[in-house]
Design an enzyme around this catalytic site. Structure first.
Site, mmCIF file in Angstrom:
data_model
loop_
_atom_site.group_PDB
_atom_site.id
_atom_site.type_symbol
_atom_site.label_atom_id
_atom_site.label_comp_id
_atom_site.label_asym_id
_atom_site.label_seq_id
_atom_site.Cartn_x
_atom_site.Cartn_y
_atom_site.Cartn_z
ATOM 1 N N LYS A 13 0.823 -1.211 0.000
ATOM 2 C CA LYS A 13 0.000 0.000 0.000
ATOM 3 C C LYS A 13 0.865 1.273 0.000
ATOM 4 C CE LYS A 13 -2.364 -0.869 3.785
ATOM 5 N NZ LYS A 13 -1.828 -2.199 4.168
ATOM 6 N N ARG A 88 -9.765 0.993 8.664
ATOM 7 C CA ARG A 88 -9.331 -0.376 8.947
ATOM 8 C C ARG A 88 -10.400 -1.163 9.685
ATOM 9 N NH1 ARG A 88 -3.405 0.578 8.672
ATOM 10 N NH2 ARG A 88 -2.320 -1.399 8.851
ATOM 11 N N ARG A 127 11.057 -7.217 4.209
ATOM 12 C CA ARG A 127 11.045 -5.789 4.546
ATOM 13 C C ARG A 127 11.673 -5.550 5.915
ATOM 14 N NH1 ARG A 127 5.350 -2.649 4.805
ATOM 15 N NH2 ARG A 127 5.226 -3.448 6.919
ATOM 16 N N ARG A 144 -0.992 -9.145 12.930
ATOM 17 C CA ARG A 144 -1.523 -8.128 12.002
ATOM 18 C C ARG A 144 -2.361 -8.784 10.909
ATOM 19 N NH1 ARG A 144 3.814 -5.905 10.409
ATOM 20 N NH2 ARG A 144 2.772 -4.523 8.966
#
Ligand code: AMP
Length: 194
Positions: A13, A88, A127, A144
């Site tokens: 994103k 969210r 990442r 998450r």
């Protein structure tokens, strides 16, 4: 123009947002970045936010939506913005709808980046090595993902019901995904007249 970019952790994103805001000349509003900025401060609020982020849980709706409302009221957002990481939860989506209605703004597009959980976990672990984000540990990534499925995935139906949702595969190169998103948005900065 107002765009909401949805997607599970690791879907890209942030990276795609940077391309899109350049293309459309709109502001990038990333709630993750906003929270990481607040957490740098030495305040009780910063410590509270750090706990949520580092455990992979969502910051409470009223807190995040106050930050978003203040940010959207700034002059640089008046020509449009891309919302990255918000809403969210369904509660956040409803608060946002209400805010847009009060301001006379129109949500033009909701883009949902789509990828398999296994690919996403690999990306996030990669990442972690490059960016060193405090919430890219294996346990937090797992949390998450669960939070996304439980709290955020229902937004796909919510926006589909409003006729706004476009699903885009998040697999492939940055340019390939960018092209798909642009095609899904019509590719040109036109629409709401905002
Ligand atoms: P992100 O950079 O979008 O992956 O966000 C990093 C973390 O910030 C999330 O795991 C949450 O803890 C928190 N966060 C970001 N956006 C929101 C939001 N809209 N609502 C609640 N928590 C959020």
């Amino acid at each position: 123009m107002i765009i909401v970019l949805l997607g599970p952790p690791g879907a890209g994103k942030g990276t795609q947002s940077k391309q899109l805001v350049k293309h459309f000349g709109i502001r990038h509003l990333s709630t993750g970045d906003m929270l990481r900025e607040v957490r740098q401060q030495n305040t009780p609020l910063a410590m509270e936010i750090a706990e949520y982020i580092d455990s992979g849980r969502l910051v409470p709706d009223d807190l995040i939506m106050k930050l978003v409302e203040n940010r959207l009221a700034q002059p640089d957002c008046q020509h449009g913005c891309l919302l990255d990481g918000v809403p969210r939860t369904l509660a956040q989506a409803r608060i946002l709808d209400d805010l847009f209605r009060r301001c006379g703004w129109v949500l033009d597009h909701v883009i949902a980046l789509d990828a398999s959980p296994a690919d996403l976990v690999d990306r996030l672990l990669g990442r972690a090595k490059v960016e060193g984000r405090t919430d890219d540990t294996p346990e937090t990534i797992q949390r998450r993902m669960e939070v996304y499925e439980r709290e955020t995935a229902p937004l796909l139906d919510y926006y589909c019901g409003k006729g706004l949702l476009r699903k885009v595969s998040a697999m492939g190169t940055l340019e390939e995904v960018s092209r798909r998103i642009l095609a899904a948005t019509g590719g040109e900065p036109q629409g709401s007249g905002r």
